[in-house]
Enzyme design. Structure first.
Site, mmCIF file in Angstrom:
data_model
loop_
_atom_site.group_PDB
_atom_site.id
_atom_site.type_symbol
_atom_site.label_atom_id
_atom_site.label_comp_id
_atom_site.label_asym_id
_atom_site.label_seq_id
_atom_site.Cartn_x
_atom_site.Cartn_y
_atom_site.Cartn_z
ATOM 1 N N HIS A 1 33.582 18.217 -10.012
ATOM 2 C CA HIS A 1 34.948 18.173 -9.489
ATOM 3 C C HIS A 1 35.240 16.798 -8.887
ATOM 4 C CE1 HIS A 1 34.229 22.655 -9.242
ATOM 5 N NE2 HIS A 1 35.390 22.620 -9.862
ATOM 6 N N LEU B 1 33.033 23.898 -5.183
ATOM 7 C CA LEU B 1 33.101 22.512 -5.643
ATOM 8 C C LEU B 1 31.719 21.888 -5.799
ATOM 9 C CD1 LEU B 1 36.121 21.211 -3.524
ATOM 10 C CD2 LEU B 1 36.137 22.225 -5.805
ATOM 11 N N ASP C 1 35.343 22.235 -20.060
ATOM 12 C CA ASP C 1 36.222 23.299 -20.544
ATOM 13 C C ASP C 1 37.197 22.683 -21.545
ATOM 14 O OD1 ASP C 1 35.314 25.572 -18.827
ATOM 15 O OD2 ASP C 1 35.902 24.188 -17.252
ATOM 16 N N LYS D 1 29.770 18.030 -7.861
ATOM 17 C CA LYS D 1 30.008 16.627 -8.219
ATOM 18 C C LYS D 1 30.882 16.488 -9.461
ATOM 19 C CE LYS D 1 25.861 14.744 -6.037
ATOM 20 N NZ LYS D 1 24.560 14.056 -6.263
ATOM 21 N N LEU E 1 27.439 20.425 -15.076
ATOM 22 C CA LEU E 1 27.671 21.032 -13.768
ATOM 23 C C LEU E 1 28.783 22.061 -13.853
ATOM 24 C CD1 LEU E 1 25.721 18.935 -12.692
ATOM 25 C CD2 LEU E 1 27.268 18.562 -10.775
#
Length: 282
Positions: free
Chosen positions: A37, A33, A152, A35, A186
């Site tokens: 997420h 995980l 994504d 930032k 990220l």
């Protein structure tokens, strides 16, 4: 924060929350995980009574065993990040048998061709794996809203299509890409890069910004040539693909149409680590 380590424990928890009329926001992850997420959970916190995370490295969406083996895993670190965020009420950490009770194989999906573009060309079966795990998690968690990052973008489009075709009772929410200070999107894979290589990789975002400036000013073949030239000059980086596609169909285009929305997609391999990014073109 509740830590739910089996399907049965999760189901009991969800049943209690539903009895209390709680609106559930959910964002599934494969761990490692960061930032990005947490930005999903911030959005979920604003719109729901209860926020649930899941951590499950899904074996059916990896095309080679080495990539699966290398995927970063540190469940204790991830739990601590979630606890310290104060954004998440529960995290579901299933075993493989909780998701695949019989055989660890994917269902086959028809995503109206979305699965055959971009990532689908080089990763056959990948989106069947994504669809299988996400659909199963939706059935188990029973969320009202589910949150996915736009990094994504193809995956987000495919999940929206699956929900539409399967008539699942969940709203899919896209959350803007969370970027480092230098602009790099990220990603859990970034952890495999040395700090100086993460800094050098800011060229990916800088290139997308240039593409947005060139958009509708020069032709797409000219844009693609300029992008290739940029990465030909980068040491230790290989441009796997760059394209501009219709946001609805994800089909690559060589021409701009005024009534359609377009997005630039890029994949760059940096020291063996595959980084993806994209940007809506204004």
């Amino acid at each position: 924060m509740e830590v739910l380590k089996s399907k049965k424990v999760l189901q009991d928890f969800i049943e209690r929350q539903k009895e209390m009329g709680k609106k559930i926001g959910f964002a599934p992850t494969m761990g490692a995980l960061h930032k990005g997420h947490l930005s999903l959970y911030e959005k979920a916190r604003e719109e729901n009574d209860l926020v649930i995370s899941s951590i499950f490295v899904n074996p059916t969406q990896f095309n080679n065993a080495e990539d699966l083996e290398k995927y970063p895993r540190d469940i204790n670190r991830d739990i601590l990040i979630l606890e310290n965020s104060h954004l998440v009420d529960a995290v579901y950490i299933p075993e493989v048998v909780d998701i695949y009770p019989e055989k660890t194989v994917s269902q086959h999906y028809d995503f109206d061709g979305l699965e055959n573009e971009m990532e689908g060309k080089s990763r056959p079966g990948h989106f069947d794996g994504v669809g299988t795990v996400v659909e199963e998690l939706f059935h188990q968690v029973k969320p009202d809203n589910a949150y996915f990052g736009e990094k994504d973008f193809q995956q987000l489009a495919i999940i929206k299509k699956m929900v539409e075709k399967k008539k699942l009772l969940v709203n899919i929410k896209g959350v803007p890409i969370y970027r480092a200070e230098n602009g790099l999107a990220l990603s859990s894979r970034n952890q495999r890069l040395h700090e100086d290589r993460r800094e050098a990789s800011k060229v990916i975002y800088e290139t997308l910004k240039k593409v947005n400036e060139w958009f509708r000013v020069i032709t797409i073949p000219e844009i693609k040539e300029r992008v290739q030239d940029i990465f030909d000059e980068q040491k230790g980086m290989q441009l796997e693909y760059f394209l501009i596609a219709d946001e609805e169909t994800l089909k690559e285009t060589d021409f701009f149409y005024k009534d359609k929305n377009f997005r630039a997609f890029i994949v760059v391999v940096v020291d063996g680590v595959r980084l993806i990014d994209n940007m809506h073109l204004d």
